[in-house]
Motif scaffolding. Structure first.
Motif, PDB file in Angstrom:
ATOM      1  N   HIS A  92       0.825  -1.197   0.000  1.00 25.07           N
ATOM      2  CA  HIS A  92       0.000   0.000   0.000  1.00 25.07           C
ATOM      3  C   HIS A  92       0.865   1.255   0.000  1.00 25.07           C
ATOM      4  CE1 HIS A  92       0.746  -0.630   4.316  1.00 25.07           C
ATOM      5  NE2 HIS A  92       0.556   0.667   4.465  1.00 25.07           N
ATOM      6  N   PRO A 111      -4.293   4.048   4.415  1.00 19.18           N
ATOM      7  CA  PRO A 111      -3.697   3.163   3.416  1.00 19.18           C
ATOM      8  C   PRO A 111      -4.420   3.264   2.077  1.00 19.18           C
ATOM      9  CG  PRO A 111      -5.054   1.897   4.916  1.00 19.18           C
ATOM     10  CD  PRO A 111      -5.083   3.318   5.395  1.00 19.18           C
ATOM     11  N   TYR A 113      -4.313   1.035  -1.077  1.00 23.37           N
ATOM     12  CA  TYR A 113      -3.800  -0.273  -1.472  1.00 23.37           C
ATOM     13  C   TYR A 113      -3.444  -0.327  -2.948  1.00 23.37           C
ATOM     14  CZ  TYR A 113      -5.382  -1.571   3.128  1.00 23.37           C
ATOM     15  OH  TYR A 113      -5.546  -1.629   4.487  1.00 23.37           O
ATOM     16  N   LEU A 120      -4.927   2.065  -7.785  1.00 24.86           N
ATOM     17  CA  LEU A 120      -4.857   2.035  -6.324  1.00 24.86           C
ATOM     18  C   LEU A 120      -6.282   2.068  -5.789  1.00 24.86           C
ATOM     19  CD1 LEU A 120      -2.098   4.794  -5.952  1.00 24.86           C
ATOM     20  CD2 LEU A 120      -1.756   2.326  -6.088  1.00 24.86           C
TER      21      LEU A 120
END
Length: 138
Positions: A92, A111, A113, A120
């Motif tokens: 991440h 986060p 990922y 993402l």
């Protein structure tokens, strides 16, 4: 070839394959931070994340579920620093939100990922049923 010649060759091939498996993790692609630099846009352009070369970021449209109680107080655009984290179980980009004075905000770390270097996603429900994808804006 007779049986005596084949068996050592098979053993050598198995040894080479075993060593190759130890040296390389074929199931994982390693990225580097420069590969993530750029702008990412979600469906409908409601979520936009820009990751700068200087490891700063800006983001708009971050899901309220990720912001938690701070969602009420969070500005429309959040900013801070980012770094790529591949040492955890899920690769991440770690977004560290900062206040106007540059100090870490109570929002903390979010986060983002990694599906791949161009895709993402946020996981607002923490169970993984819902993903908010952002794709590189070329």
């Amino acid at each position: 070839m007779n049986q005596r010649q084949v068996i050592p060759m098979v053993g050598a091939l198995v040894g080479v394959l075993a060593l190759s498996g130890c040296a390389f993790d074929l199931g994982k692609v390693d990225y580097s931070e420069p590969e993530f630099v750029g702008s990412y846009v979600g469906d409908g352009a409601t979520t936009v994340v820009a990751l700068g070369e200087d490891r700063t970021f800006t983001a708009t449209g971050v899901p309220d579920e990720l912001l938690g109680e701070a969602a009420q107080e969070a500005p429309a655009e959040i900013e801070g620093t980012w770094k790529y984290n591949s040492k955890s179980s899920a690769d991440h980009v770690e977004l560290t939100v900062t206040d106007a004075d540059g100090m870490p905000a109570k929002l903390g770390e979010l986060p983002l990922y990694v599906a791949d270097a161009d895709d993402l996603f946020f996981l607002p429900d923490q169970v993984g049923r819902e993903k908010v994808m952002v794709t590189r804006d070329h």
